[in-house]
Design a protein around this motif. Structure first.
Motif, PDB file in Angstrom:
ATOM      1  N   PRO A   1       0.839  -1.205   0.000  1.00 13.88           N
ATOM      2  CA  PRO A   1       0.000   0.000   0.000  1.00 13.88           C
ATOM      3  C   PRO A   1       0.874   1.255   0.000  1.00 13.88           C
ATOM      4  CG  PRO A   1      -0.781  -1.591   1.628  1.00 13.88           C
ATOM      5  CD  PRO A   1       0.527  -2.112   1.104  1.00 13.88           C
TER       6      PRO A   1
ATOM      7  N   PHE B   1       1.875   2.582   3.305  1.00 18.82           N
ATOM      8  CA  PHE B   1       2.909   1.827   4.007  1.00 18.82           C
ATOM      9  C   PHE B   1       4.286   2.152   3.435  1.00 18.82           C
ATOM     10  CE2 PHE B   1       5.775  -1.625   4.809  1.00 18.82           C
ATOM     11  CZ  PHE B   1       5.580  -1.832   6.170  1.00 18.82           C
TER      12      PHE B   1
ATOM     13  N   PHE C   1       9.097  -3.681  11.052  1.00 20.47           N
ATOM     14  CA  PHE C   1       8.140  -3.259  10.022  1.00 20.47           C
ATOM     15  C   PHE C   1       7.205  -4.411   9.644  1.00 20.47           C
ATOM     16  CE2 PHE C   1      10.927   0.386   9.373  1.00 20.47           C
ATOM     17  CZ  PHE C   1       9.995   1.385   9.171  1.00 20.47           C
ATOM     18  N   PHE C   2       7.730  -5.620   9.666  1.00 20.38           N
ATOM     19  CA  PHE C   2       6.883  -6.760   9.302  1.00 20.38           C
ATOM     20  C   PHE C   2       5.780  -6.958  10.351  1.00 20.38           C
ATOM     21  CE2 PHE C   2       5.995 -11.299   8.474  1.00 20.38           C
ATOM     22  CZ  PHE C   2       5.764 -11.204   7.105  1.00 20.38           C
TER      23      PHE C   2
ATOM     24  N   TYR D   1       3.247  -4.260   9.830  1.00 18.83           N
ATOM     25  CA  TYR D   1       2.483  -4.468   8.590  1.00 18.83           C
ATOM     26  C   TYR D   1       1.368  -5.479   8.794  1.00 18.83           C
ATOM     27  CZ  TYR D   1       1.723  -5.579   3.622  1.00 18.83           C
ATOM     28  OH  TYR D   1       1.181  -5.779   2.388  1.00 18.83           O
ATOM     29  N   ARG D   2       1.658  -6.506   9.587  1.00 22.97           N
ATOM     30  CA  ARG D   2       0.676  -7.575   9.794  1.00 22.97           C
ATOM     31  C   ARG D   2      -0.484  -7.144  10.667  1.00 22.97           C
ATOM     32  NH1 ARG D   2       2.786 -13.359  10.166  1.00 22.97           N
ATOM     33  NH2 ARG D   2       1.013 -13.493  11.521  1.00 22.97           N
ATOM     34  N   THR D   3      -0.266  -6.149  11.508  1.00 22.04           N
ATOM     35  CA  THR D   3      -1.272  -5.892  12.551  1.00 22.04           C
ATOM     36  C   THR D   3      -1.784  -4.461  12.637  1.00 22.04           C
ATOM     37  OG1 THR D   3       0.587  -5.655  14.077  1.00 22.04           O
ATOM     38  CG2 THR D   3      -0.512  -7.775  14.050  1.00 22.04           C
ATOM     39  N   HIS D   4      -1.208  -3.567  11.874  1.00 24.83           N
ATOM     40  CA  HIS D   4      -1.649  -2.169  11.999  1.00 24.83           C
ATOM     41  C   HIS D   4      -1.763  -1.522  10.629  1.00 24.83           C
ATOM     42  CE1 HIS D   4      -0.935  -2.197  16.361  1.00 24.83           C
ATOM     43  NE2 HIS D   4       0.129  -2.923  16.076  1.00 24.83           N
ATOM     44  N   ALA D   5      -2.627  -0.543  10.550  1.00 30.36           N
ATOM     45  CA  ALA D   5      -2.768   0.208   9.309  1.00 30.36           C
ATOM     46  C   ALA D   5      -1.662   1.257   9.226  1.00 30.36           C
ATOM     47  CB  ALA D   5      -4.129   0.888   9.253  1.00 30.36           C
TER      48      ALA D   5
ATOM     49  N   ASP E   1      -1.601   4.143   8.044  1.00 28.72           N
ATOM     50  CA  ASP E   1      -1.952   5.535   8.324  1.00 28.72           C
ATOM     51  C   ASP E   1      -2.434   5.731   9.764  1.00 28.72           C
ATOM     52  OD1 ASP E   1      -4.243   4.133   8.052  1.00 28.72           O
ATOM     53  OD2 ASP E   1      -5.253   5.541   6.707  1.00 28.72           O
ATOM     54  N   ALA E   2      -2.178   4.736  10.613  1.00 31.16           N
ATOM     55  CA  ALA E   2      -2.559   4.882  12.025  1.00 31.16           C
ATOM     56  C   ALA E   2      -1.802   6.056  12.633  1.00 31.16           C
ATOM     57  CB  ALA E   2      -2.234   3.599  12.782  1.00 31.16           C
TER      58      ALA E   2
ATOM     59  N   TYR F   1      -0.644   6.426  15.447  1.00 30.43           N
ATOM     60  CA  TYR F   1       0.419   6.035  16.368  1.00 30.43           C
ATOM     61  C   TYR F   1       1.550   5.283  15.666  1.00 30.43           C
ATOM     62  CZ  TYR F   1      -2.371   1.799  15.875  1.00 30.43           C
ATOM     63  OH  TYR F   1      -3.062   0.739  15.343  1.00 30.43           O
TER      64      TYR F   1
ATOM     65  N   TRP G   1       4.770   3.678  17.512  1.00 24.33           N
ATOM     66  CA  TRP G   1       4.812   2.205  17.632  1.00 24.33           C
ATOM     67  C   TRP G   1       6.140   1.683  17.104  1.00 24.33           C
ATOM     68  CZ3 TRP G   1       5.582  -2.372  15.294  1.00 24.33           C
ATOM     69  CH2 TRP G   1       4.966  -3.514  15.810  1.00 24.33           C
TER      70      TRP G   1
END
Lengths: 178, 338
Positions: A20, A23, A56-57, A60-64, A66-67, A69, A73
């Motif tokens: 994306p 990302f 980063f992986f 990528y698996r658990t958060h958007a 554009d969050a 935070y 994080w």
């Protein structure tokens, strides 16, 4: 027999995926900083880049991407993941202690000189590995150039408390060296 | 040189330049290799949205009989699940490890995608409203709220409303085998009568009331949890175009990694078509039946005594009370709801 096996071409993975846009933007913005934080703890750029990839992986698996935070994080995860790697390295080193080289001697009566003398990678990193998690993360984030506000966001503490916590962490760091 | 400069000096490293584009290329390759999908949308308010999403997932899915009847498909549709009661099903760490492999870190759609095709017909779209009346109006039912709150729960709640949502899931033998192969495990073949069959799921509308999350909160990593969450939703309904609960249960419980204890606990449910099994991590939480609002409900408490939840079903609605409460406090909140 009509059996054939196809191997992926070396150095190229045909399954590479488009990520994306948000990302990719986040990755380009934060990768250097995440590596920097991990490297501050590990003093090993290659290992720090491995840590950054894992960080980063996980994100990528658990958060958007554009969050709100996202950066905080990543900064926190970089510090904690690198500290985990450092402790694993310390355990490995202890097992190999027979081959270890003793650190340089220094004047124990002069803490400042002792800090300066503790420039060897192994000793400074061993101290970081022994510090409480939050203290070690605080030092790594601060001395990687993060602002008090960024540290507060990453470690979920009040910005007004960062100065006090940082002083305590620095004192703990000096005590461990003494 | 002062102390800070000394520490800075001690922690100094060679800041070798990093190859960000090269790192990004490696990252893309790994994502492609492991087939990991990104999380799509950022919740606007992370803490509240987490609860809203949890409720949306819990209340998950689709096709209401009315929609099917309009489409002329009603004759071929069999309602297979509509909860009228809830029961705890203990999961061991082994169960969690194994069952979590397929879904770790994934959204509902991605997780179910391991076994077939999941498609929202009407996706859940949580939104926040400012008053209880507005929540009732948006949900289309009278929202119950606690008439008394325990000490420590103060202030005005925030209200979230999730629309009535529906989805269709189509089982796929190919997808099941692909997933198993990717995870280096074997799985029993999907029975022919299940392969290609569909489940129609409807859930909601639902309303959550959340105390302890300031109106002006700007959540960051690790922000505090709400002090109390009260949820109310129309009971979800699952319909099928052929497969029965018994057939599904038989197949799912034969999956590798499902412990005999878990299989026995699920088989012990006397009426699986109307009983909602709630997974309870055995090492982390305790659960038992309680009487709440005159019906049988389920109490779940973590082993530390810090948090607890009560779930029950009454008059076609599912209710839940979750918070940093003792069992007595949680029951008092649940029984005070009007």
């Amino acid at each position: 027999m009509g059996l054939s096996v196809t191997l992926p071409a070396s150095g190229h993975d045909s399954r590479a995926t488009a990520l994306p846009i948000a990302f990719e933007r986040l990755f380009r913005t934060e990768y250097g900083r995440v590596v920097g934080i991990a490297n501050r703890i590990l003093n090993d750029t290659a290992e720090a880049e491995d840590v950054a990839q894992e960080v980063f992986f996980s994100f990528y698996r658990t958060h958007a991407a554009d969050a709100s935070y996202a950066s905080a994080w990543l900064h926190a995860a970089a510090a904690h993941s690198a500290l985990n790697a450092l402790r694993a390295r310390a355990r490995r080193d202890r097992r190999e202690a027979a081959d270890a080289v003793a650190p340089d001697a220094a004047d124990p009566a002069d803490p400042a000189a002792r800090v300066v003398a503790a420039e060897t990678r192994d000793e400074v990193r061993a101290v970081l590995a022994r510090l409480p998690e939050r203290s070690a993360a605080l030092l790594a984030l601060r001395y990687s150039g993060l602002s008090y506000a960024e540290i507060a966001a990453a470690l979920d503490v009040r910005a007004s408390s960062v100065g006090t916590l940082l002083r305590r962490a620095e004192e703990a760091f000096r005590r461990e060296l003494a | 040189m002062n102390d800070q400069e000394n520490i800075e000096h001690a922690l100094a490293v060679d800041d070798a330049p990093v190859d960000t584009e090269g790192a990004l290329a490696r990252f893309r390759a790994r994502v492609g290799r492991e087939g990991v999908l990104p999380v799509s949308a950022a919740p606007r308010r992370r803490i509240a949205a987490r609860w809203l999403q949890a409720l949306a997932a819990a209340a998950a899915i689709v096709l209401v009989a009315s929609g099917l009847a309009l489409s002329g498909a009603a004759d071929s549709i069999l309602k297979i699940f509509e909860p009228k009661s809830v029961v705890g099903v203990p999961l061991t760490q082994g169960d969690l490890n194994t069952l979590g492999q397929a879904c770790a870190g994934l959204e509902l759609e991605q997780c179910l995608g391991a076994y077939g095709t999941f498609a929202w017909d009407t996706p859940p779209q949580p939104k926040e409203v400012t008053t209880l009346a507005a929540a009732s109006s948006a949900a289309g039912f009278s929202v119950k709220t606690p008439s008394s709150l325990p000490i420590g729960v103060t202030g005005q709640p925030r209200y979230g409303v999730i629309n009535k949502s529906s989805a269709t899931f189509t089982f796929s033998a190919d997808a099941t085998q692909r997933t198993a192969a990717k995870q280096s495990r074997t799985t029993p073949p999907l029975p022919a009568n299940i392969d290609g069959s569909k489940l129609f799921i409807t859930g909601g509308p639902a309303v959550v009331q959340i105390w302890g999350v300031p109106q002006s909160s700007s959540p960051t990593v690790g922000s505090g949890m709400p002090t109390l969450v009260v949820g109310q939703a129309k009971s979800p309904v699952v319909s099928s175009d052929g497969v029965t609960v018994a057939e599904l249960q038989s197949y799912l419980l034969a999956q590798p990694g499902v412990s005999p204890q878990l299989a026995a606990a699920i088989r012990a449910i006397s009426d699986p078509a109307s009983t909602l099994p709630v997974p309870v991590p055995a090492e982390l939480a305790v659960s038992h039946q309680v009487t709440v609002q005159g019906v049988s409900g389920l109490f779940i408490g973590d082993n530390t005594g810090i948090a607890s939840a009560i779930l029950w079903q009454k008059d076609g609605m599912m209710f839940e009370v979750i918070g940093a409460l003792t069992e007595r406090q949680a029951l008092d909140v649940a029984n005070s709801m009007k």
